[in-house]
Design a protein around this motif. Structure first.
Motif, PDB file in Angstrom:
ATOM      1  N   LEU A  21       0.839  -1.198   0.000  1.00 27.81           N
ATOM      2  CA  LEU A  21       0.000   0.000   0.000  1.00 27.81           C
ATOM      3  C   LEU A  21       0.874   1.248   0.000  1.00 27.81           C
ATOM      4  O   LEU A  21       1.824   1.363   0.773  1.00 27.81           O
ATOM      5  N   THR A  22       0.532   2.193  -0.856  1.00 23.47           N
ATOM      6  CA  THR A  22       1.249   3.461  -0.905  1.00 23.47           C
ATOM      7  C   THR A  22       0.693   4.417   0.141  1.00 23.47           C
ATOM      8  O   THR A  22      -0.363   4.170   0.747  1.00 23.47           O
ATOM      9  N   VAL A  23       1.381   5.534   0.341  1.00 24.38           N
ATOM     10  CA  VAL A  23       0.878   6.559   1.261  1.00 24.38           C
ATOM     11  C   VAL A  23      -0.500   7.041   0.816  1.00 24.38           C
ATOM     12  O   VAL A  23      -1.396   7.246   1.636  1.00 24.38           O
ATOM     13  N   GLN A  24      -0.693   7.208  -0.475  1.00 19.39           N
ATOM     14  CA  GLN A  24      -2.002   7.617  -0.982  1.00 19.39           C
ATOM     15  C   GLN A  24      -3.061   6.568  -0.638  1.00 19.39           C
ATOM     16  O   GLN A  24      -4.185   6.909  -0.264  1.00 19.39           O
ATOM     17  N   ASP A  25      -2.705   5.291  -0.765  1.00 21.95           N
ATOM     18  CA  ASP A  25      -3.630   4.223  -0.399  1.00 21.95           C
ATOM     19  C   ASP A  25      -3.985   4.296   1.085  1.00 21.95           C
ATOM     20  O   ASP A  25      -5.141   4.114   1.464  1.00 21.95           O
ATOM     21  N   LEU A  26      -2.988   4.536   1.918  1.00 18.35           N
ATOM     22  CA  LEU A  26      -3.232   4.620   3.357  1.00 18.35           C
ATOM     23  C   LEU A  26      -4.154   5.788   3.679  1.00 18.35           C
ATOM     24  O   LEU A  26      -5.092   5.655   4.477  1.00 18.35           O
ATOM     25  N   GLU A  27      -3.921   6.919   3.056  1.00 18.33           N
ATOM     26  CA  GLU A  27      -4.760   8.091   3.314  1.00 18.33           C
ATOM     27  C   GLU A  27      -6.190   7.855   2.841  1.00 18.33           C
ATOM     28  O   GLU A  27      -7.154   8.210   3.534  1.00 18.33           O
ATOM     29  N   SER A  28      -6.342   7.220   1.683  1.00 14.98           N
ATOM     30  CA  SER A  28      -7.684   6.893   1.199  1.00 14.98           C
ATOM     31  C   SER A  28      -8.370   5.890   2.119  1.00 14.98           C
ATOM     32  O   SER A  28      -9.570   5.985   2.378  1.00 14.98           O
ATOM     33  N   GLY A  29      -7.593   4.934   2.624  1.00 20.58           N
ATOM     34  CA  GLY A  29      -8.151   3.947   3.535  1.00 20.58           C
ATOM     35  C   GLY A  29      -8.623   4.552   4.840  1.00 20.58           C
ATOM     36  O   GLY A  29      -9.655   4.148   5.395  1.00 20.58           O
ATOM     37  N   GLN A  50       0.290   9.781  11.786  1.00 19.52           N
ATOM     38  CA  GLN A  50      -0.569  10.525  10.862  1.00 19.52           C
ATOM     39  C   GLN A  50      -2.001   9.998  10.924  1.00 19.52           C
ATOM     40  O   GLN A  50      -2.962  10.765  10.840  1.00 19.52           O
ATOM     41  N   CYS A  51      -2.146   8.686  11.067  1.00 17.80           N
ATOM     42  CA  CYS A  51      -3.472   8.078  11.178  1.00 17.80           C
ATOM     43  C   CYS A  51      -4.190   8.579  12.420  1.00 17.80           C
ATOM     44  O   CYS A  51      -5.365   8.970  12.369  1.00 17.80           O
ATOM     45  N   ALA A  52      -3.504   8.562  13.556  1.00 21.68           N
ATOM     46  CA  ALA A  52      -4.110   9.018  14.810  1.00 21.68           C
ATOM     47  C   ALA A  52      -4.536  10.478  14.711  1.00 21.68           C
ATOM     48  O   ALA A  52      -5.615  10.869  15.208  1.00 21.68           O
ATOM     49  N   GLU A  53      -3.725  11.280  14.075  1.00 24.48           N
ATOM     50  CA  GLU A  53      -4.074  12.695  13.894  1.00 24.48           C
ATOM     51  C   GLU A  53      -5.313  12.841  13.021  1.00 24.48           C
ATOM     52  O   GLU A  53      -6.204  13.656  13.305  1.00 24.48           O
ATOM     53  N   ALA A  54      -5.407  12.030  11.971  1.00 21.08           N
ATOM     54  CA  ALA A  54      -6.553  12.112  11.061  1.00 21.08           C
ATOM     55  C   ALA A  54      -7.842  11.642  11.724  1.00 21.08           C
ATOM     56  O   ALA A  54      -8.937  12.072  11.346  1.00 21.08           O
ATOM     57  N   LEU A  55      -7.723  10.757  12.722  1.00 21.73           N
ATOM     58  CA  LEU A  55      -8.899  10.199  13.391  1.00 21.73           C
ATOM     59  C   LEU A  55      -9.264  10.936  14.677  1.00 21.73           C
ATOM     60  O   LEU A  55     -10.235  10.570  15.346  1.00 21.73           O
ATOM     61  N   ALA A  56      -8.513  11.964  15.011  1.00 14.97           N
ATOM     62  CA  ALA A  56      -8.643  12.606  16.322  1.00 14.97           C
ATOM     63  C   ALA A  56     -10.039  13.129  16.615  1.00 14.97           C
ATOM     64  O   ALA A  56     -10.486  13.118  17.764  1.00 14.97           O
ATOM     65  N   ALA A  87       3.083   6.440  22.047  1.00 14.17           N
ATOM     66  CA  ALA A  87       3.541   7.820  21.856  1.00 14.17           C
ATOM     67  C   ALA A  87       2.988   8.416  20.572  1.00 14.17           C
ATOM     68  O   ALA A  87       2.739   9.634  20.494  1.00 14.17           O
ATOM     69  N   ASP A  88       2.770   7.562  19.573  1.00 11.69           N
ATOM     70  CA  ASP A  88       2.245   8.028  18.288  1.00 11.69           C
ATOM     71  C   ASP A  88       0.722   8.106  18.263  1.00 11.69           C
ATOM     72  O   ASP A  88       0.145   8.422  17.212  1.00 11.69           O
ATOM     73  N   GLY A  89       0.066   7.778  19.375  1.00 15.92           N
ATOM     74  CA  GLY A  89      -1.386   7.930  19.452  1.00 15.92           C
ATOM     75  C   GLY A  89      -2.178   6.646  19.344  1.00 15.92           C
ATOM     76  O   GLY A  89      -3.404   6.689  19.171  1.00 15.92           O
ATOM     77  N   CYS A  90      -1.516   5.503  19.469  1.00 16.08           N
ATOM     78  CA  CYS A  90      -2.226   4.224  19.341  1.00 16.08           C
ATOM     79  C   CYS A  90      -3.151   3.993  20.531  1.00 16.08           C
ATOM     80  O   CYS A  90      -2.774   4.191  21.688  1.00 16.08           O
ATOM     81  N   GLN A  91      -4.355   3.526  20.236  1.00 15.72           N
ATOM     82  CA  GLN A  91      -5.339   3.211  21.273  1.00 15.72           C
ATOM     83  C   GLN A  91      -5.551   1.712  21.443  1.00 15.72           C
ATOM     84  O   GLN A  91      -6.017   1.275  22.485  1.00 15.72           O
ATOM     85  N   GLU A  92      -5.235   0.947  20.409  1.00 12.81           N
ATOM     86  CA  GLU A  92      -5.358  -0.509  20.465  1.00 12.81           C
ATOM     87  C   GLU A  92      -4.161  -1.129  19.754  1.00 12.81           C
ATOM     88  O   GLU A  92      -3.855  -0.770  18.614  1.00 12.81           O
ATOM     89  N   LEU A  93      -3.489  -2.053  20.445  1.00  9.71           N
ATOM     90  CA  LEU A  93      -2.289  -2.686  19.907  1.00  9.71           C
ATOM     91  C   LEU A  93      -2.585  -4.150  19.612  1.00  9.71           C
ATOM     92  O   LEU A  93      -3.063  -4.878  20.482  1.00  9.71           O
ATOM     93  N   ASP A  94      -2.322  -4.572  18.389  1.00 12.46           N
ATOM     94  CA  ASP A  94      -2.513  -5.966  17.980  1.00 12.46           C
ATOM     95  C   ASP A  94      -1.148  -6.653  17.981  1.00 12.46           C
ATOM     96  O   ASP A  94      -0.350  -6.459  17.061  1.00 12.46           O
ATOM     97  N   MET A  95      -0.873  -7.439  19.020  1.00 15.06           N
ATOM     98  CA  MET A  95       0.449  -8.059  19.156  1.00 15.06           C
ATOM     99  C   MET A  95       0.411  -9.536  18.801  1.00 15.06           C
ATOM    100  O   MET A  95      -0.564 -10.230  19.085  1.00 15.06           O
TER     101      MET A  95
END
Length: 240
Positions: A21-29, A50-56, A87-95
């Motif tokens: 997936l490209t950055v454009q794909d990620l942003e569209s997703g 960037q995802c966390a910021e977009a979902l804030a 630190a980057d804004g993650c709320q759920e971690l899939d380990m």
């Protein structure tokens, strides 16, 4: 259907983990996930901030992976990944559990490895989904992992990464729901590709589902619920 739209949309973790997936794909997703009001976006770690910021300003949570996809990272590296994700804004971690140690029966190591990530996340008020990769395990190993995750207060047990030789099966979901504690939720990943599949795992007690075909699933949900469709512009050009 005997449910509301958000009962279904809030089951879905929209997966943006394919390495091509490209950055454009990620942003569209991310825009697609916002438009359909899913539970979370599970994105490659490098784009999490960037995802966390977009979902804030939304009810969609930012999530990412730890020790992905094979689980063979050292515990110290998994801890570092978890701290960086938070630190980057993650709320759920899939380990991912250490699959090699699981197959070797080194349960003390497996427990310490899972606990290290859960402790980091819970200390920060965030949640953890523990990925088993069931396609490589026998039932006794899956049950022991459920027991360990219950002891450690994991928030979810999860069937698969989506990158192993198989994904979620109904048999595994039933087993996990039976052997995980009541407070531990179950997430299906890999193999749920349409609305009927989502409804089927919901009946088994699944509360989350990793999906790359989010748009197809939720377009059909809206159609059956007689809701207006979400425009292609609002939801991004395609599903991932």
């Amino acid at each position: 259907m005997d449910c509301q739209y958000t009962d279904l949309s809030k089951m879905i973790d929209h997966s943006l983990l394919n390495p091509t997936l490209t950055v454009q794909d990620l942003e569209s997703g991310i825009e697609l996930a916002k438009a359909f009001d899913v539970a979370s976006v599970c994105i490659m770690p490098y784009y999490l901030k960037q995802c966390a910021e977009a979902l804030a300003d939304t009810t969609v949570k930012a999530s990412t992976t730890i020790g992905f996809p094979h689980g063979g990272h050292t515990t110290a590296v998994k801890q570092a990944e978890a701290k960086q994700a938070i630190a980057d804004g993650c709320q759920e971690l899939d380990m991912v559990v250490n699959i090699s140690k699981t197959l070797s029966g080194d349960w003390d190591y497996v427990r310490r490895d899972i606990k290290a990530v859960i402790d980091v996340a819970h200390d920060a008020g965030q949640k953890v989904k523990v990925i088993f990769e069931n396609c490589y395990l026998d039932d006794a190993q899956k049950i022991r992992l459920c027991e360990i995750c219950t002891e450690l207060d994991a928030d979810w047990v999860k069937t698969s990464t989506g990158y192993g030789t198989g994904g979620a099966t109904h048999e595994d979901l039933k087993l996990m729901r039976e052997h995980a504690g009541e407070q531990v939720q179950v997430k299906a990943a890999g193999g749920v590709r349409d609305l009927d599949g989502l409804l089927a795992v919901r009946e088994l007690g699944v509360t989350r589902c990793g999906a790359s075909r989010t748009k197809d699933i939720l377009d059909e949900a809206r159609r059956r619920l007689k809701l207006d469709p979400i425009s292609a512009t609002a939801s991004g050009a395609s599903s991932y």
